[in-house]
Design a protein around this motif. Structure first.
Motif, PDB file in Angstrom:
ATOM      1  N   MET A 158       0.853  -1.199   0.000  1.00 38.04           N
ATOM      2  CA  MET A 158       0.000   0.000   0.000  1.00 38.04           C
ATOM      3  C   MET A 158       0.873   1.226   0.000  1.00 38.04           C
ATOM      4  O   MET A 158       0.662   2.157   0.761  1.00 38.04           O
ATOM      5  N   ILE A 183      -2.661   8.332  -2.253  1.00 36.21           N
ATOM      6  CA  ILE A 183      -3.464   8.989  -3.265  1.00 36.21           C
ATOM      7  C   ILE A 183      -3.977  10.303  -2.725  1.00 36.21           C
ATOM      8  O   ILE A 183      -4.376  10.407  -1.585  1.00 36.21           O
ATOM      9  N   VAL A 214     -14.905  -3.753 -10.205  1.00 36.27           N
ATOM     10  CA  VAL A 214     -13.974  -3.692 -11.338  1.00 36.27           C
ATOM     11  C   VAL A 214     -12.539  -3.788 -10.815  1.00 36.27           C
ATOM     12  O   VAL A 214     -12.295  -3.780  -9.608  1.00 36.27           O
ATOM     13  N   ASN A 215     -11.584  -3.857 -11.725  1.00 34.46           N
ATOM     14  CA  ASN A 215     -10.195  -4.089 -11.339  1.00 34.46           C
ATOM     15  C   ASN A 215      -9.589  -2.937 -10.532  1.00 34.46           C
ATOM     16  O   ASN A 215      -9.833  -1.779 -10.837  1.00 34.46           O
ATOM     17  N   GLY A 238      -9.777  -1.952  -4.980  1.00 32.14           N
ATOM     18  CA  GLY A 238      -9.436  -2.190  -3.580  1.00 32.14           C
ATOM     19  C   GLY A 238     -10.236  -3.310  -2.943  1.00 32.14           C
ATOM     20  O   GLY A 238     -10.456  -3.298  -1.726  1.00 32.14           O
ATOM     21  N   SER A 269      -9.481  -6.650  -2.493  1.00 32.68           N
ATOM     22  CA  SER A 269      -8.726  -7.491  -1.557  1.00 32.68           C
ATOM     23  C   SER A 269      -8.348  -6.700  -0.309  1.00 32.68           C
ATOM     24  O   SER A 269      -8.494  -7.186   0.815  1.00 32.68           O
ATOM     25  N   THR A 270      -7.898  -5.483  -0.512  1.00 33.36           N
ATOM     26  CA  THR A 270      -7.469  -4.656   0.615  1.00 33.36           C
ATOM     27  C   THR A 270      -8.628  -4.422   1.583  1.00 33.36           C
ATOM     28  O   THR A 270      -8.480  -4.549   2.798  1.00 33.36           O
ATOM     29  N   ASP A 319     -10.301 -15.228  -6.620  1.00 30.64           N
ATOM     30  CA  ASP A 319      -9.771 -14.580  -7.825  1.00 30.64           C
ATOM     31  C   ASP A 319      -8.748 -15.554  -8.400  1.00 30.64           C
ATOM     32  O   ASP A 319      -7.555 -15.515  -8.072  1.00 30.64           O
ATOM     33  N   ARG A 363      -6.473 -13.419 -11.912  1.00 39.61           N
ATOM     34  CA  ARG A 363      -5.333 -12.499 -11.990  1.00 39.61           C
ATOM     35  C   ARG A 363      -4.131 -13.074 -11.259  1.00 39.61           C
ATOM     36  O   ARG A 363      -4.215 -13.413 -10.075  1.00 39.61           O
ATOM     37  N   GLN A 410      -1.564 -12.261  -2.804  1.00 38.11           N
ATOM     38  CA  GLN A 410      -1.916 -11.001  -2.134  1.00 38.11           C
ATOM     39  C   GLN A 410      -2.864 -11.261  -0.963  1.00 38.11           C
ATOM     40  O   GLN A 410      -2.675 -10.745   0.141  1.00 38.11           O
ATOM     41  N   GLY A 444     -11.297  -8.917 -10.255  1.00 44.78           N
ATOM     42  CA  GLY A 444     -11.845  -7.661 -10.746  1.00 44.78           C
ATOM     43  C   GLY A 444     -12.249  -7.859 -12.197  1.00 44.78           C
ATOM     44  O   GLY A 444     -11.628  -8.614 -12.925  1.00 44.78           O
ATOM     45  N   ASP A 474     -10.445   8.585   1.426  1.00 42.34           N
ATOM     46  CA  ASP A 474      -9.439   9.509   1.943  1.00 42.34           C
ATOM     47  C   ASP A 474      -8.827  10.365   0.826  1.00 42.34           C
ATOM     48  O   ASP A 474      -8.087  11.292   1.102  1.00 42.34           O
ATOM     49  N   GLY A 489      -8.371   4.666   3.779  1.00 41.62           N
ATOM     50  CA  GLY A 489      -6.932   4.663   4.021  1.00 41.62           C
ATOM     51  C   GLY A 489      -6.344   3.295   3.773  1.00 41.62           C
ATOM     52  O   GLY A 489      -7.018   2.395   3.265  1.00 41.62           O
ATOM     53  N   GLN A 490      -5.094   3.152   4.124  1.00 37.39           N
ATOM     54  CA  GLN A 490      -4.405   1.927   3.762  1.00 37.39           C
ATOM     55  C   GLN A 490      -4.027   1.069   4.962  1.00 37.39           C
ATOM     56  O   GLN A 490      -3.174   0.192   4.863  1.00 37.39           O
TER      57      GLN A 490
HETATM   58  N1  LIG Z   1      -5.864   5.535  -0.301  1.00 36.83           N
HETATM   59  C1  LIG Z   1      -6.496   4.373  -0.320  1.00 36.83           C
HETATM   60  N2  LIG Z   1      -6.013   3.369  -1.053  1.00 36.83           N
HETATM   61  C2  LIG Z   1      -6.677   2.192  -1.058  1.00 36.83           C
HETATM   62  C3  LIG Z   1      -7.854   2.030  -0.314  1.00 36.83           C
HETATM   63  N3  LIG Z   1      -8.297   0.771  -0.526  1.00 36.83           N
HETATM   64  C4  LIG Z   1      -7.411   0.184  -1.364  1.00 36.83           C
HETATM   65  N4  LIG Z   1      -6.434   1.026  -1.689  1.00 36.83           N
HETATM   66  C5  LIG Z   1      -5.294   0.792  -2.592  1.00 36.83           C
HETATM   67  O1  LIG Z   1      -5.808   0.474  -3.893  1.00 36.83           O
HETATM   68  C6  LIG Z   1      -4.905  -0.376  -4.568  1.00 36.83           C
HETATM   69  C7  LIG Z   1      -5.652  -1.554  -5.168  1.00 36.83           C
HETATM   70  O2  LIG Z   1      -6.126  -2.366  -4.118  1.00 36.83           O
HETATM   71  P1  LIG Z   1      -6.430  -3.926  -4.312  1.00 36.83           P
HETATM   72  O3  LIG Z   1      -6.998  -4.398  -3.028  1.00 36.83           O
HETATM   73  O4  LIG Z   1      -5.263  -4.632  -4.854  1.00 36.83           O
HETATM   74  O5  LIG Z   1      -7.545  -3.848  -5.420  1.00 36.83           O
HETATM   75  P2  LIG Z   1      -8.372  -5.065  -6.054  1.00 36.83           P
HETATM   76  O6  LIG Z   1      -9.709  -4.509  -6.360  1.00 36.83           O
HETATM   77  O7  LIG Z   1      -8.319  -6.245  -5.196  1.00 36.83           O
HETATM   78  O8  LIG Z   1      -7.573  -5.294  -7.371  1.00 36.83           O
HETATM   79  P3  LIG Z   1      -7.847  -6.443  -8.477  1.00 36.83           P
HETATM   80  O9  LIG Z   1      -7.673  -7.723  -7.784  1.00 36.83           O
HETATM   81  O10 LIG Z   1      -6.814  -6.171  -9.524  1.00 36.83           O
HETATM   82  O11 LIG Z   1      -9.204  -6.218  -8.993  1.00 36.83           O
HETATM   83  C8  LIG Z   1      -3.861  -0.777  -3.544  1.00 36.83           C
HETATM   84  O12 LIG Z   1      -2.694  -0.024  -3.749  1.00 36.83           O
HETATM   85  C9  LIG Z   1      -4.488  -0.402  -2.223  1.00 36.83           C
HETATM   86  O13 LIG Z   1      -3.558  -0.062  -1.246  1.00 36.83           O
HETATM   87  C10 LIG Z   1      -8.365   3.135   0.438  1.00 36.83           C
HETATM   88  O14 LIG Z   1      -9.415   3.091   1.104  1.00 36.83           O
HETATM   89  N5  LIG Z   1      -7.644   4.275   0.404  1.00 36.83           N
END
Ligand SMILES: Nc1nc2c(ncn2[C@@H]2O[C@H](COP(=O)(O)OP(=O)(O)OP(=O)(O)O)[C@@H](O)[C@H]2O)c(=O)[nH]1
Length: 634
Positions: free
Chosen positions: A300, A304, A436-437, A440, A442-443, A465, A468, A474, A520, A588, A614-615
């Motif tokens: 993370m 942003i 969509v991709n 965030g 997974s996060t 997933d 990908r 992850q 995604g 955020d 946030g992260q």
């Molecule tokens: N600033 C900020 N960044 C976030 C937040 N949630 C996720 N991120 C960032 O967004 C990016 C993508 O997050 P992922 O969890 O990989 O997204 P995903 O939807 O699982 O991605 P795919 O599997 O490719 O679809 C990462 O760099 C995260 O750290 C948030 O609430 N705030």
């Protein structure tokens, strides 16, 4: 049921709408009451839930599909009296005079309406005459249109009609509806559904209903209901009607473009807190889900940020300028002080235009901003402007109410309660994260897992997933850091099967919750959407959570509506599951551009369950509805 009722539009029924619950106040025939009470007659109920309560009453009409029959609903409001008049008829009939009839009934019924009265048998005859009048007018109009048609067009039309008859029922309906002259010739012919077509305008199953307690509206087919005034039923007052035809100017097919992200090294200094733990109105929607310092997550590294937008001039009242120009300074001033007789569309337009622009600067999708303004306009037309009130304030207040209504969840967003309910049934509570991709998923799945752990709920992750490269690893990283089990089967497996096995495993090992990560996918990617639809159908999760970025503007509408559409279209179930809730990420990074929350809720009807801001694992909160509304209107 409705078929047997066979209601030749000869009655007017009035039902009371009180906070979305239908009660029959007036019932001239007794049948509507029965339908509503038995919940068989749900077009009105659906209209109220899907249009009136969700600020979609700017739509021209509403189609209701029931097994074996499809209906069209059209409505108009008498805001001064708090009445909604609804005409319901079989769609197959393509009635051309309904708008006119609604306007006529609205005018005539207002003359005799008395809130204390519950029976209006004497209106039956008036209604019959009004219907004949409207029919005759529609007939005249068609004839006059035909007169001016060039000869070759008429010829072509005749051929087309013939082809239509040959092709079958659907075309035939169109011909009957579109061409009064030929329809007359077709008197007595039978439609394929068995209804007699003795008259081109014969209504076999239509009804005219008035719903009490709504907003005013002057349009015969486009208007909005002031649901907020449900309990403040107008005591009296009979107004003259002005029929203004309005139509949605929104092109639903219009392609929306994604707004570019603005990346920066440093987060903005000031952030608006949309997640206050205490709501001014004590609303439980605004609860901090996860607070405090948590360990920051891997992967993370990006911070942003968005440029903070210059504060928009909040003087909506400048909207009154055109009015002042048109009517003169004195009369305009006098109106705002003494109260205007009735608000007209032109009075509202400047304020609504300013409000629409404001919503759009907050990243509300244009289509949504426009629809909302139409709905608010319709809810105010015909209303008396209160003394010492400016048009702009009235419009702003109506919009505020509408926004609060839209954003306030109608269904429970208390996941913990639902988790405990599932536990009592010895079943794991299953949440599927879709979107969509890169938004965030997974996060934020990991954040939800952390939050559940904080509430002593045992969690298992399911790595579905399988598409990908790197996605499983992850998720595994998050599982390891949070010390929770993960069910994984690597890549290129059917995610639906992996999810099924994960749920079986969770049932065996007694996990309370299974959080299913999915690939995604773009909303247009049919194979991946089909796979998702299968996963949902096969596993019947408790919650389908759409994860979407708070950064999106117009794209929010496209993403969510297409996700829902595809889930519906590609499902093999007759009752497909759609999106149940929304998790808005990257809050955020948006400063005061909070419009995505509104666009997404409006377009899907699903509540915002969580906000990712946030992260860190702790950066998960609940939406502060009041604060969002305030920011949107600032
Ligand atoms: N600033 C900020 N960044 C976030 C937040 N949630 C996720 N991120 C960032 O967004 C990016 C993508 O997050 P992922 O969890 O990989 O997204 P995903 O939807 O699982 O991605 P795919 O599997 O490719 O679809 C990462 O760099 C995260 O750290 C948030 O609430 N705030």
């Amino acid at each position: 049921m409705l078929k047997t009722a066979h209601l030749h539009v000869s009655l007017c029924r009035i039902v009371v709408l009180e906070l979305g619950i239908l009660k029959v106040l007036l019932d001239l025939e007794g049948k509507v009451r029965r339908f509503i009470e038995l919940k068989r007659w749900s077009p009105i109920d659906t209209l109220i839930r899907s249009c009136l309560l969700e600020e979609r009453s700017g739509a021209a009409s509403y189609n209701y599909d029931a097994p074996g029959a499809s209906y069209t609903l059209k409505w108009t409001f008498h805001n001064e009296l708090g009445l909604v008049f609804v005409a319901v008829y079989q769609r197959i009939l393509h009635l051309l005079y309904v708008d006119d009839l609604l306007a006529l009934v609205r005018r005539e019924f207002a003359e005799i309406y008395d809130p204390k009265r519950t029976v209006y048998n004497d209106f039956d005859e008036t209604f019959r005459q009004l219907r004949m009048e409207a029919e005759a007018r529609a007939e005249e109009l068609k004839k006059s249109k035909q007169m001016v048609k060039p000869v070759n067009n008429v010829k072509k039309q005749g051929q087309a009609q013939k082809a239509g008859f040959d092709k079958g029922n659907k075309k035939r309906e169109g011909n009957l509806a579109a061409d009064g002259g030929d329809a007359d010739k077709g008197k007595g012919s039978k439609l394929e559904n068995g209804h007699s077509n003795g008259n081109n305008f014969e209504i076999e199953e239509s009804r005219m209903t008035a719903v009490v307690n709504g907003k005013e509206n002057t349009s015969s087919n486009v208007s909005a209901f002031d649901v907020s005034k449900l309990q403040k039923r107008t005591k009296s007052g009979k107004k003259t009607d002005t029929v203004v035809n309005k139509g949605s100017k929104v092109d639903p097919k219009k392609k929306v473009t994604k707004k570019n992200r603005v990346w920066d090294d440093a987060p903005p200094e000031t952030k608006l807190d949309f997640t206050d733990p205490v709501d001014e109105v004590g609303n439980e929607n605004i609860e901090v889900v996860a607070a405090g310092q948590g360990e920051s997550m891997m992967d993370m590294e990006e911070v942003i940020s968005s440029d903070s937008e210059d504060e928009e001039d909040d003087d909506v009242q400048k909207d009154s300028k055109p009015e002042a120009k048109k009517k003169g300074w004195f009369s305009s001033m006098f109106q705002s002080i003494a109260g205007k007789a009735n608000l007209e569309k032109e009075d509202l337009e400047p304020a609504l235009k300013a409000l629409k622009d404001r919503l759009m600067t907050k990243n509300v999708a244009e289509e949504i901003a426009e629809k909302l303004c139409e709905s608010v306009a319709a809810s105010l037309e015909g209303k008396k402007l209160a003394s010492f009130t400016r048009v702009s304030s009235t419009v702003q207040a109506a919009m505020e109410e509408a926004l609060l209504r839209i954003l306030t969840p109608r269904r429970s967003i208390d996941i913990l309660r639902d988790v405990h309910a599932a536990k009592e049934q010895r079943k794991p509570y299953v949440v599927v994260f879709v979107g969509v991709n890169g938004v965030g998923k997974s996060t934020n799945l990991a954040k939800v897992a952390y939050w559940l752990l904080q509430h002593n709920v045992s969690v298992m992750m399911a790595a579905c997933d399988t598409f990908r490269s790197g996605a499983v690893e992850q998720l595994r990283t998050h599982a390891r850091r949070l010390q929770i089990p993960i069910f994984e089967k690597g890549y290129e497996k059917d995610p639906a099967i992996v999810a099924k096995e994960a749920i079986q495993e969770a049932t065996r090992n007694g996990s309370d919750v299974v959080l299913v990560d999915t690939a995604g996918r773009m909303q247009d990617n049919e194979p991946l959407m089909r796979a998702l639809s299968k996963l949902i159908y096969l596993n019947n999760p408790d919650l389908v959570l759409f994860v979407g970025e708070a950064l999106v503007g117009n794209d929010a509408v496209d993403q969510l509506s297409k996700f829902n559409q595809k889930l519906a279209d590609l499902s093999t179930s007759s009752n497909p599951r759609l999106i149940d809730g929304i998790l808005l990420t990257k809050f955020d990074t948006i400063d005061d551009k909070v419009g995505a929350a509104l666009s997404m809720v409006y377009i899907s009807g699903a509540p915002v369950m969580f906000v990712g801001c946030g992260q860190s694992y702790t950066d998960l909160k609940k939406l502060n509805v009041k604060s969002i509304v305030k920011t949107l209107l600032k």
